[in-house]
Design a protein around this motif. Structure first.
Motif, mmCIF file in Angstrom:
data_model
loop_
_atom_site.group_PDB
_atom_site.id
_atom_site.type_symbol
_atom_site.label_atom_id
_atom_site.label_comp_id
_atom_site.label_asym_id
_atom_site.label_seq_id
_atom_site.Cartn_x
_atom_site.Cartn_y
_atom_site.Cartn_z
ATOM 1 N N HIS A 194 0.835 -1.211 0.000
ATOM 2 C CA HIS A 194 0.000 0.000 0.000
ATOM 3 C C HIS A 194 0.869 1.260 0.000
ATOM 4 O O HIS A 194 0.683 2.167 0.808
ATOM 5 N N ASN A 195 1.820 1.308 -0.920
ATOM 6 C CA ASN A 195 2.810 2.392 -0.869
ATOM 7 C C ASN A 195 2.198 3.778 -1.013
ATOM 8 O O ASN A 195 2.727 4.749 -0.473
ATOM 9 N N GLY A 196 1.087 3.894 -1.731
ATOM 10 C CA GLY A 196 0.430 5.193 -1.829
ATOM 11 C C GLY A 196 -0.143 5.632 -0.493
ATOM 12 O O GLY A 196 0.036 6.781 -0.067
ATOM 13 N N ARG A 197 -0.810 4.705 0.183
ATOM 14 C CA ARG A 197 -1.368 5.027 1.497
ATOM 15 C C ARG A 197 -0.266 5.353 2.499
ATOM 16 O O ARG A 197 -0.377 6.298 3.291
ATOM 17 N N VAL A 198 0.812 4.587 2.442
ATOM 18 C CA VAL A 198 1.929 4.820 3.358
ATOM 19 C C VAL A 198 2.538 6.201 3.115
ATOM 20 O O VAL A 198 2.862 6.933 4.059
ATOM 21 N N THR A 199 2.687 6.584 1.854
ATOM 22 C CA THR A 199 3.232 7.901 1.527
ATOM 23 C C THR A 199 2.290 9.005 1.993
ATOM 24 O O THR A 199 2.718 10.015 2.573
ATOM 25 N N SER A 200 1.007 8.811 1.753
ATOM 26 C CA SER A 200 0.016 9.781 2.204
ATOM 27 C C SER A 200 0.064 9.949 3.721
ATOM 28 O O SER A 200 0.047 11.076 4.241
ATOM 29 N N ASP A 201 0.145 8.833 4.438
ATOM 30 C CA ASP A 201 0.218 8.907 5.903
ATOM 31 C C ASP A 201 1.420 9.716 6.350
ATOM 32 O O ASP A 201 1.337 10.508 7.306
ATOM 33 N N GLY A 202 2.556 9.520 5.673
ATOM 34 C CA GLY A 202 3.764 10.236 6.066
ATOM 35 C C GLY A 202 3.685 11.718 5.779
ATOM 36 O O GLY A 202 4.029 12.557 6.631
ATOM 37 N N VAL A 203 3.243 12.072 4.586
ATOM 38 C CA VAL A 203 3.170 13.489 4.201
ATOM 39 C C VAL A 203 2.142 14.217 5.052
ATOM 40 O O VAL A 203 2.418 15.284 5.628
ATOM 41 N N ILE A 204 0.956 13.649 5.168
ATOM 42 C CA ILE A 204 -0.095 14.306 5.950
ATOM 43 C C ILE A 204 0.236 14.274 7.434
ATOM 44 O O ILE A 204 -0.003 15.240 8.165
ATOM 45 N N GLY A 205 0.832 13.151 7.875
ATOM 46 C CA GLY A 205 1.214 13.049 9.284
ATOM 47 C C GLY A 205 2.224 14.112 9.685
ATOM 48 O O GLY A 205 2.131 14.693 10.775
ATOM 49 N N LEU A 206 3.191 14.390 8.821
ATOM 50 C CA LEU A 206 4.152 15.457 9.109
ATOM 51 C C LEU A 206 3.457 16.810 9.108
ATOM 52 O O LEU A 206 3.696 17.647 9.998
ATOM 53 N N ALA A 207 2.576 17.045 8.145
ATOM 54 C CA ALA A 207 1.878 18.336 8.079
ATOM 55 C C ALA A 207 1.076 18.606 9.349
ATOM 56 O O ALA A 207 1.019 19.744 9.840
ATOM 57 N N ARG A 208 0.462 17.568 9.887
ATOM 58 C CA ARG A 208 -0.344 17.752 11.104
ATOM 59 C C ARG A 208 0.477 18.267 12.277
ATOM 60 O O ARG A 208 -0.049 18.882 13.198
ATOM 61 N N LEU A 209 1.774 17.995 12.255
ATOM 62 C CA LEU A 209 2.630 18.404 13.375
ATOM 63 C C LEU A 209 2.913 19.899 13.396
ATOM 64 O O LEU A 209 3.286 20.437 14.442
ATOM 65 N N PHE A 210 2.733 20.580 12.254
ATOM 66 C CA PHE A 210 3.065 22.012 12.255
ATOM 67 C C PHE A 210 2.042 22.903 11.550
ATOM 68 O O PHE A 210 2.074 24.123 11.715
ATOM 69 N N ASP A 211 1.116 22.327 10.768
ATOM 70 C CA ASP A 211 0.148 23.160 10.055
ATOM 71 C C ASP A 211 -1.068 22.300 9.707
ATOM 72 O O ASP A 211 -1.132 21.674 8.658
ATOM 73 N N ARG A 212 -2.054 22.291 10.607
ATOM 74 C CA ARG A 212 -3.204 21.411 10.412
ATOM 75 C C ARG A 212 -4.024 21.810 9.181
ATOM 76 O O ARG A 212 -4.622 20.957 8.521
ATOM 77 N N ASP A 213 -4.066 23.098 8.870
ATOM 78 C CA ASP A 213 -4.796 23.528 7.672
ATOM 79 C C ASP A 213 -4.147 22.952 6.415
ATOM 80 O O ASP A 213 -4.845 22.530 5.483
ATOM 81 N N LEU A 214 -2.816 22.959 6.383
ATOM 82 C CA LEU A 214 -2.107 22.380 5.245
ATOM 83 C C LEU A 214 -2.390 20.880 5.169
ATOM 84 O O LEU A 214 -2.615 20.332 4.080
ATOM 85 N N ALA A 215 -2.410 20.223 6.322
ATOM 86 C CA ALA A 215 -2.683 18.783 6.347
ATOM 87 C C ALA A 215 -4.065 18.489 5.767
ATOM 88 O O ALA A 215 -4.241 17.551 4.976
ATOM 89 N N ILE A 216 -5.056 19.285 6.144
ATOM 90 C CA ILE A 216 -6.419 19.088 5.631
ATOM 91 C C ILE A 216 -6.457 19.325 4.128
ATOM 92 O O ILE A 216 -7.093 18.574 3.385
ATOM 93 N N TRP A 217 -5.747 20.354 3.667
ATOM 94 C CA TRP A 217 -5.720 20.662 2.221
ATOM 95 C C TRP A 217 -5.059 19.533 1.435
ATOM 96 O O TRP A 217 -5.554 19.121 0.380
ATOM 97 N N VAL A 218 -3.946 19.011 1.943
ATOM 98 C CA VAL A 218 -3.260 17.906 1.259
ATOM 99 C C VAL A 218 -4.175 16.687 1.197
ATOM 100 O O VAL A 218 -4.316 16.048 0.146
ATOM 101 N N ALA A 219 -4.832 16.370 2.316
ATOM 102 C CA ALA A 219 -5.711 15.204 2.356
ATOM 103 C C ALA A 219 -6.849 15.326 1.350
ATOM 104 O O ALA A 219 -7.297 14.320 0.774
ATOM 105 N N GLY A 220 -7.316 16.534 1.100
ATOM 106 C CA GLY A 220 -8.448 16.731 0.217
ATOM 107 C C GLY A 220 -8.090 16.959 -1.237
ATOM 108 O O GLY A 220 -8.979 16.888 -2.103
ATOM 109 N N ASN A 221 -6.801 17.238 -1.519
ATOM 110 C CA ASN A 221 -6.458 17.675 -2.875
ATOM 111 C C ASN A 221 -5.329 16.909 -3.554
ATOM 112 O O ASN A 221 -5.182 17.000 -4.775
#
Length: 492
Positions: A194-221
């Protein structure tokens, strides 16, 4: 007499070497790729080269990128030959060389500003990755992103100066978001379930640590398609450079040798477009899961199966391991009795035919793939390629004798000596820990299974713990060769 590889010398290369049917001026960048290693240059770059040769998709050329100091050496080699690579395919009845030109630039690894600038360029519509299993910051026991990894914490504390691939991706996406530029698709080409899901978890997971709005935008777009990749591609050394010079007359500082077989199965999730890779053999499917599970368990699990006993028996090449009846027999018995039964049906695929294909590929004497390469990084690979299969067998109440023996061979290998007493040099990012634990396990096998971040609940299961302890004690008592003899005879 050899000809040095370069754009200026393409027309001077021997006639037996295929060269690009397109000029460099015809290409425009569309993909930034992190991790310009052998596998990428034998796989994604070859598919793109095929597409460009067919006169299509020439606005999807590659730009290399990286984050590690060690990547600068590879970049320097490729720079001297204008980013060209010679790819040599070979098996017993086939050997062919081609020059690929799909990469048109390679940003200096670690040049954060230049990399973010390129990621923000609207022409870049895909960012692809081959950063190895260890590059995704996955907790081995849970299989999920680890937000407490020191490198992730560092990027979260200083997102303007990221040091990880995920941090760079977020910096590029943040700039595109601010400029109202459509986000690129992030496409993992690594050999991870599930390399796509794993990559998504990492990118969004890092974003959540410093910019939750960015994390939400990445998850949706942002799209993160899953994919399955496959091609056996060993490391390059003087042996490969020498064969290329002798047999083809080409001087290439960093050629790639590989098997003729290649496969790429992808989910078709590319909102900002993609190259027409289906025209050159890539399979686009609604769900990659059946293909990747088949490959990860049968092929990658098979590699692990032969690697550690062969390493303990001082066997150097993978094809030599397959010539050893005990190792080949171990592979066949374990695959058919314990691994293949855990693999669900795969569309248009016969699992026994797939296994026979794997056997032939492992036996290819021309590749020069080494047992040591297969033994590399077990602390990251075993939790993906072997331990989930054990978990499924335990859940079904099925036997795990062979899988326990594979784990025992891995543990014995990490002790750091072969059965002959030869020293095994460090071969894992966590070698010191693995070796110390393996040494403790010589007298207390359960010390190995106590690594919860690797074995999780599997290590606590009485059926597996008992089988593992017995297997490890046997390996220490009589050695790999005799242990395999007993296993194949059904008397382990």
């Amino acid at each position: 007499m050899t000809t040095k590889l370069s754009l200026a010398n393409l027309s001077k290369l021997p006639k037996g070497v295929a060269v690009p049917a397109y000029g460099r001026a015809a290409l425009k960048a569309g993909i930034v790729h992190f991790g310009v290693g052998n596998f990428h240059r034998a796989h994604q770059a070859v598919y793109l080269d095929d597409l460009f040769n067919a006169g299509e998709g020439r606005d999807w050329a590659l730009v290399g990128a990286g984050v590690f100091e060690g990547e600068k050496a590879g970049r320097a080699r490729l720079a001297e030959q204008d980013w060209l690579t010679t790819v040599v395919e070979q098996d017993e009845g086939h050997m062919a060389a081609r020059v690929t030109g799909a990469m048109i630039d390679y940003l200096v690894p670690g040049d954060t500003a230049a990399i973010i600038d390129r990621l923000a360029d609207p022409a870049i519509r895909i960012v692809s990755l081959t950063i190895t299993e260890g590059g995704y910051f996955i907790d081995p026991a849970s299989g999920y992103f680890n937000p407490e990894h020191p490198d992730i914490v560092a990027d979260a504390n200083d997102p303007e100066h990221p040091k990880t691939v995920f941090g760079l991706i977020l910096a590029g996406l943040a700039r595109r978001r601010g400029a109202r530029v459509a986000p690129f698709t992030v496409m993992s080409c690594d050999n991870i379930p599930h390399n796509g899901r794993v990559t998504s978890d990492g990118v969004i997971g890092l974003a959540r640590l410093f910019d939750r709005d960015l994390a939400i935008w990445v998850a949706g777009n942002v799209a993160f398609p899953n994919g399955m990749v496959d091609r056996i591609t060993p490391a390059t050394g003087d042996r490969e450079r020498g064969i290329l010079a002798k047999d083809f007359g080409v001087e290439d500082a960093w050629p790639v040798f590989c098997e003729p077989f290649r496969q790429w199965v992808l989910e078709d999730k590319f909102p900002t477009g993609r190259p027409a890779l289906e025209k050159v053999g890539v399979q686009f499917v609604p769900d990659v899961s059946p293909y990747e599970l088949m490959k990860i368990r049968i092929l990658n699990g098979g590699h692990a199966t032969i690697a550690y006993p062969a390493g303990l028996m001082d066997i150097h090449f993978v094809h030599e391991a397959m010539q050893e009846p005990l190792v080949r027999g171990f592979l066949a018995k374990l695959e058919h009795e314990e691994i293949i039964p855990t693999v669900p049906p795969v569309p248009n695929t016969d699992l026994e035919d797939y296994y026979r294909l794997i056997e032939r590929r492992f036996s290819n004497p021309k590749i020069g793939d080494t047992v040591r390469r297969l033994c590399l990084d077990g602390s990251n690979r075993q939790p993906k390629f072997i331990i989930p299969t054990i978990a499924d067998r335990l859940k079904a109440g099925a036997g795990v004798t062979g899988l326990a023996l594979e784990s025992a061979f891995w543990c014995r290998y990490c002790f750091g000596t072969t059965d002959s007493g030869a020293v095994i040099e460090a071969n894992d990012p966590n070698w010191d820990r693995m070796q110390a634990t393996a040494r403790a396990a010589k007298t207390d096998p359960l010390a190995w299974l106590a690594m919860e971040d690797i074995y999780g609940d599997v290590g606590k299961a009485p059926a597996f713990a008992g089988a593992f302890s017995h297997a490890l004690n046997t390996v220490w008592g009589v050695g790999a060769r005799e242990t395999l003899t007993w296993y194949l005879a059904g008397s382990l």
